[in-house]
Design an enzyme around this catalytic site. Structure first.
Site, PDB file in Angstrom:
ATOM      1  N   SER A  14       0.940  -1.026  -0.100  1.00 53.76           N
ATOM      2  CA  SER A  14       0.053  -0.077   0.058  1.00 53.76           C
ATOM      3  C   SER A  14       1.042   1.263   0.028  1.00 53.76           C
ATOM      4  O   SER A  14       1.669   1.676   1.010  1.00 53.76           O
ATOM      5  CB  SER A  14      -1.174  -0.071   1.252  1.00 53.76           C
ATOM      6  OG  SER A  14      -1.434   1.355   1.332  1.00 53.76           O
ATOM      7  N   HIS A  37      -1.284  -1.024  -4.080  1.00 54.48           N
ATOM      8  CA  HIS A  37      -2.755  -0.756  -3.571  1.00 54.48           C
ATOM      9  C   HIS A  37      -2.556   0.703  -3.279  1.00 54.48           C
ATOM     10  O   HIS A  37      -1.603   1.139  -2.726  1.00 54.48           O
ATOM     11  CB  HIS A  37      -2.617  -1.687  -2.367  1.00 54.48           C
ATOM     12  CG  HIS A  37      -3.908  -1.466  -1.324  1.00 54.48           C
ATOM     13  ND1 HIS A  37      -4.976  -2.364  -1.760  1.00 54.48           N
ATOM     14  CD2 HIS A  37      -4.141  -0.673  -0.385  1.00 54.48           C
ATOM     15  CE1 HIS A  37      -5.941  -1.967  -1.007  1.00 54.48           C
ATOM     16  NE2 HIS A  37      -5.583  -1.184  -0.177  1.00 54.48           N
ATOM     17  N   ASP A  39      -4.910   3.567  -1.672  1.00 56.83           N
ATOM     18  CA  ASP A  39      -5.973   3.791  -0.714  1.00 56.83           C
ATOM     19  C   ASP A  39      -6.550   5.239  -0.808  1.00 56.83           C
ATOM     20  O   ASP A  39      -5.872   6.132  -0.611  1.00 56.83           O
ATOM     21  CB  ASP A  39      -5.225   3.881   0.706  1.00 56.83           C
ATOM     22  CG  ASP A  39      -5.187   2.231   1.210  1.00 56.83           C
ATOM     23  OD1 ASP A  39      -6.223   1.479   1.078  1.00 56.83           O
ATOM     24  OD2 ASP A  39      -3.881   1.853   1.571  1.00 56.83           O
ATOM     25  N   MET A  41      -9.049   7.924   0.454  1.00 58.30           N
ATOM     26  CA  MET A  41      -9.943   8.364   1.592  1.00 58.30           C
ATOM     27  C   MET A  41     -10.326   9.678   1.522  1.00 58.30           C
ATOM     28  O   MET A  41      -9.876  10.541   1.019  1.00 58.30           O
ATOM     29  CB  MET A  41      -9.280   8.098   3.141  1.00 58.30           C
ATOM     30  CG  MET A  41      -8.426   6.691   3.208  1.00 58.30           C
ATOM     31  SD  MET A  41      -7.708   6.812   4.657  1.00 58.30           S
ATOM     32  CE  MET A  41      -6.744   5.402   4.633  1.00 58.30           C
ATOM     33  N   HIS A  70      -8.439   1.245  -3.737  1.00 60.07           N
ATOM     34  CA  HIS A  70      -9.491   0.836  -2.580  1.00 60.07           C
ATOM     35  C   HIS A  70     -10.112   2.398  -2.299  1.00 60.07           C
ATOM     36  O   HIS A  70      -9.518   3.024  -1.447  1.00 60.07           O
ATOM     37  CB  HIS A  70      -8.623   0.167  -1.306  1.00 60.07           C
ATOM     38  CG  HIS A  70      -9.362   0.093  -0.041  1.00 60.07           C
ATOM     39  ND1 HIS A  70      -8.640  -0.165   1.024  1.00 60.07           N
ATOM     40  CD2 HIS A  70     -10.564   0.010   0.210  1.00 60.07           C
ATOM     41  CE1 HIS A  70      -9.694  -0.090   2.049  1.00 60.07           C
ATOM     42  NE2 HIS A  70     -10.792  -0.217   1.498  1.00 60.07           N
ATOM     43  N   MET A  72     -12.173   4.250  -0.241  1.00 66.56           N
ATOM     44  CA  MET A  72     -12.913   4.523   1.328  1.00 66.56           C
ATOM     45  C   MET A  72     -13.660   5.777   1.270  1.00 66.56           C
ATOM     46  O   MET A  72     -13.085   6.817   1.937  1.00 66.56           O
ATOM     47  CB  MET A  72     -11.625   4.432   2.398  1.00 66.56           C
ATOM     48  CG  MET A  72     -11.166   3.059   2.441  1.00 66.56           C
ATOM     49  SD  MET A  72      -9.596   3.068   3.657  1.00 66.56           S
ATOM     50  CE  MET A  72      -8.497   3.168   2.017  1.00 66.56           C
ATOM     51  N   MET A 143     -11.127  -6.101   5.409  1.00 65.11           N
ATOM     52  CA  MET A 143     -10.738  -5.231   6.394  1.00 65.11           C
ATOM     53  C   MET A 143     -10.187  -6.044   7.588  1.00 65.11           C
ATOM     54  O   MET A 143     -10.954  -6.549   8.224  1.00 65.11           O
ATOM     55  CB  MET A 143     -11.144  -3.891   6.714  1.00 65.11           C
ATOM     56  CG  MET A 143     -11.268  -2.839   5.431  1.00 65.11           C
ATOM     57  SD  MET A 143      -9.918  -2.569   4.519  1.00 65.11           S
ATOM     58  CE  MET A 143      -9.066  -1.726   5.647  1.00 65.11           C
ATOM     59  N   GLY A 148      -8.929   3.672   7.327  1.00 59.50           N
ATOM     60  CA  GLY A 148      -8.665   4.828   7.882  1.00 59.50           C
ATOM     61  C   GLY A 148      -7.158   5.156   8.032  1.00 59.50           C
ATOM     62  O   GLY A 148      -6.781   6.527   7.793  1.00 59.50           O
ATOM     63  N   PHE A 149      -6.437   4.331   8.637  1.00 64.07           N
ATOM     64  CA  PHE A 149      -4.858   4.729   8.851  1.00 64.07           C
ATOM     65  C   PHE A 149      -4.242   3.612   8.650  1.00 64.07           C
ATOM     66  O   PHE A 149      -4.469   2.394   8.941  1.00 64.07           O
ATOM     67  CB  PHE A 149      -4.819   5.035  10.266  1.00 64.07           C
ATOM     68  CG  PHE A 149      -5.420   6.469  10.605  1.00 64.07           C
ATOM     69  CD1 PHE A 149      -5.133   7.694  10.442  1.00 64.07           C
ATOM     70  CD2 PHE A 149      -6.989   6.304  10.935  1.00 64.07           C
ATOM     71  CE1 PHE A 149      -5.760   8.852  10.400  1.00 64.07           C
ATOM     72  CE2 PHE A 149      -7.708   7.458  11.339  1.00 64.07           C
ATOM     73  CZ  PHE A 149      -7.078   8.708  11.013  1.00 64.07           C
ATOM     74  N   GLY A 150      -2.926   3.880   8.243  1.00 62.06           N
ATOM     75  CA  GLY A 150      -1.981   2.528   8.146  1.00 62.06           C
ATOM     76  C   GLY A 150      -1.385   2.322   9.550  1.00 62.06           C
ATOM     77  O   GLY A 150      -1.656   3.145  10.520  1.00 62.06           O
ATOM     78  N   GLY A 151      -0.580   1.498   9.732  1.00 62.28           N
ATOM     79  CA  GLY A 151       0.150   1.118  10.784  1.00 62.28           C
ATOM     80  C   GLY A 151      -0.774   0.459  12.133  1.00 62.28           C
ATOM     81  O   GLY A 151      -0.147   0.537  13.229  1.00 62.28           O
ATOM     82  N   ASP A 181      -6.451  -6.639   4.338  1.00 59.37           N
ATOM     83  CA  ASP A 181      -5.792  -5.213   4.293  1.00 59.37           C
ATOM     84  C   ASP A 181      -5.775  -4.785   6.012  1.00 59.37           C
ATOM     85  O   ASP A 181      -6.882  -4.373   6.560  1.00 59.37           O
ATOM     86  CB  ASP A 181      -6.727  -4.182   3.511  1.00 59.37           C
ATOM     87  CG  ASP A 181      -6.163  -3.062   3.348  1.00 59.37           C
ATOM     88  OD1 ASP A 181      -4.977  -2.803   4.033  1.00 59.37           O
ATOM     89  OD2 ASP A 181      -6.661  -1.959   2.655  1.00 59.37           O
ATOM     90  N   GLY A 183      -2.674  -4.259   9.040  1.00 60.31           N
ATOM     91  CA  GLY A 183      -1.831  -4.942  10.186  1.00 60.31           C
ATOM     92  C   GLY A 183      -1.182  -6.465   9.457  1.00 60.31           C
ATOM     93  O   GLY A 183      -1.033  -7.496  10.263  1.00 60.31           O
ATOM     94  N   GLY A 203       1.171  -2.170   4.152  1.00 59.05           N
ATOM     95  CA  GLY A 203       1.732  -1.112   3.907  1.00 59.05           C
ATOM     96  C   GLY A 203       2.936  -0.973   4.919  1.00 59.05           C
ATOM     97  O   GLY A 203       4.039  -0.881   4.384  1.00 59.05           O
ATOM     98  N   SER A 204       2.863  -0.712   6.221  1.00 64.03           N
ATOM     99  CA  SER A 204       4.274  -0.511   7.028  1.00 64.03           C
ATOM    100  C   SER A 204       5.194  -1.672   7.222  1.00 64.03           C
ATOM    101  O   SER A 204       6.085  -1.451   7.035  1.00 64.03           O
ATOM    102  CB  SER A 204       3.743  -0.219   8.554  1.00 64.03           C
ATOM    103  OG  SER A 204       2.630  -0.745   8.795  1.00 64.03           O
TER     104      SER A 204
HETATM  105  C1  DX5 Z   1      -6.064   1.348   5.962  1.00 62.12           C
HETATM  106  C2  DX5 Z   1      -5.673   1.110   4.514  1.00 62.12           C
HETATM  107  C3  DX5 Z   1      -4.605   0.112   4.370  1.00 62.12           C
HETATM  108  C4  DX5 Z   1      -3.388   0.430   4.945  1.00 62.12           C
HETATM  109  C5  DX5 Z   1      -2.577  -0.769   5.373  1.00 62.12           C
HETATM  110  O1  DX5 Z   1      -7.669   2.079   5.906  1.00 62.12           O
HETATM  111  O2  DX5 Z   1      -6.836   0.546   3.780  1.00 62.12           O
HETATM  112  O3  DX5 Z   1      -4.324  -0.424   3.076  1.00 62.12           O
HETATM  113  O4  DX5 Z   1      -2.498   1.405   4.282  1.00 62.12           O
HETATM  114  O5  DX5 Z   1      -1.539  -0.463   6.157  1.00 62.12           O
HETATM  115  P1  DX5 Z   1      -0.715  -1.363   7.162  1.00 62.12           P
HETATM  116  O6  DX5 Z   1      -0.389  -2.485   6.325  1.00 62.12           O
HETATM  117  O7  DX5 Z   1       0.170  -0.521   7.750  1.00 62.12           O
HETATM  118  O8  DX5 Z   1      -1.685  -1.801   8.211  1.00 62.12           O
HETATM  119 ZN    ZN Z   2      -6.510  -0.252   1.589  1.00 61.54          ZN
END
Ligand code: DX5
Ligand code: ZN
Length: 222
Positions: A14, A37, A39, A41, A70, A72, A143, A148-151, A181, A183, A203-204
């Site tokens: 991502s 990917h 994202d 938002m 994706h 959102m 999901m 909403g957020f990575g990490g 998607d 963690g 992502g992370s």
């Molecule tokens: C969250 C996003 C994810 C996010 C995943 O709303 O849809 O795609 O980037 O990030 P990680 O892998 O860090 O959880």
């Molecule tokens: Zn995503």
């Protein structure tokens, strides 16, 4: 149990976790992955705002990788054509983002625009919610965090949802991909694959790794 028809494992980094001041180099660094990917938002469907069409356009010009948008965003049917025309190969819309009638319309738009069709489920949504669309989608995105957020930390409770989604698909649409998607990392990838996920967004755990190619390989093979 893996079904004989279950699609192969694909890794989808991502770019939400990339450094946008050097996005091209960051895309190069994950070129051994299968899918990129993307994202999107809107600050309404989710509390965060990321990026949209202008960034997609530039990314599309830069790479041949398969692009997975994706969305959102609320009422996504409004934007399917824009995302398709500007380079998305797969588009995911959230079932919670509109009335079912308009989710069906969004899928029709995808068909018309020749992009792969995906529906996405927030953690609160039951697996059975995919049933009205099950035969026409190419991918279901489950999901494994609140969007909403990575990490964020992986939600263990979603393993069971993935299992249920895969079981429904094995019955009605066995070729359909199951994407997860949120963690996804060394400690969670194996369990979620075992439950039936075959497209792993990360992502992370990819962009934060010393060696990103290694991280991608690990997620694919672990
Ligand atoms: C969250 C996003 C994810 C996010 C995943 O709303 O849809 O795609 O980037 O990030 P990680 O892998 O860090 O959880
Ligand atoms: Zn995503």
């Amino acid at each position: 149990m893996e079904n004989a028809a279950t699609p192969r494992i694909k890794i989808a980094p991502s770019i939400l976790s990339a450094d946008f001041a050097r996005l091209g180099e960051d895309i190069d660094s994950i070129r051994t992955a299968d899918i990129l990917h993307f994202d999107v938002m809107d600050g309404s469907f989710v509390p965060n705002i990321t990026f949209g069409i202008p960034v997609l356009k530039s990314v599309r010009r830069y790479t041949d990788m398969k692009l997975d948008a994706h969305l959102m965003i609320d009422r996504p049917a409004r934007y399917i054509e824009d995302f398709a025309k500007n380079g998305a190969d797969i588009i995911s819309v959230h079932l919670e983002a509109d009335h079912p009638r308009f989710i069906a319309e969004a899928l029709k738009e995808m068909e018309r625009c020749h992009v792969q069709k995906a529906i996405a489920l927030r953690p609160i949504t039951r697996a059975e919610a995919i049933l009205p669309y099950i035969e026409e989608v190419d991918m279901v995105l489950v999901m494994t965090v609140e969007p909403g957020f990575g990490g964020q930390a992986f939600m263990e409770s979603q393993v069971e949802i993935v299992r249920q989604v895969r079981a429904l698909l094995d019955r009605y649409n066995p070729k359909c991909d199951v994407e997860v998607d949120g963690g996804i990392a060394r400690d969670t990838a194996h369990r979620i694959k075992e439950a039936g996920a075959n497209v792993l967004v990360a992502g992370s755990s990819v962009f934060g790794a010393q060696d990103r190619a290694d991280a991608i390989h690990m997620l694919r093979t672990i």
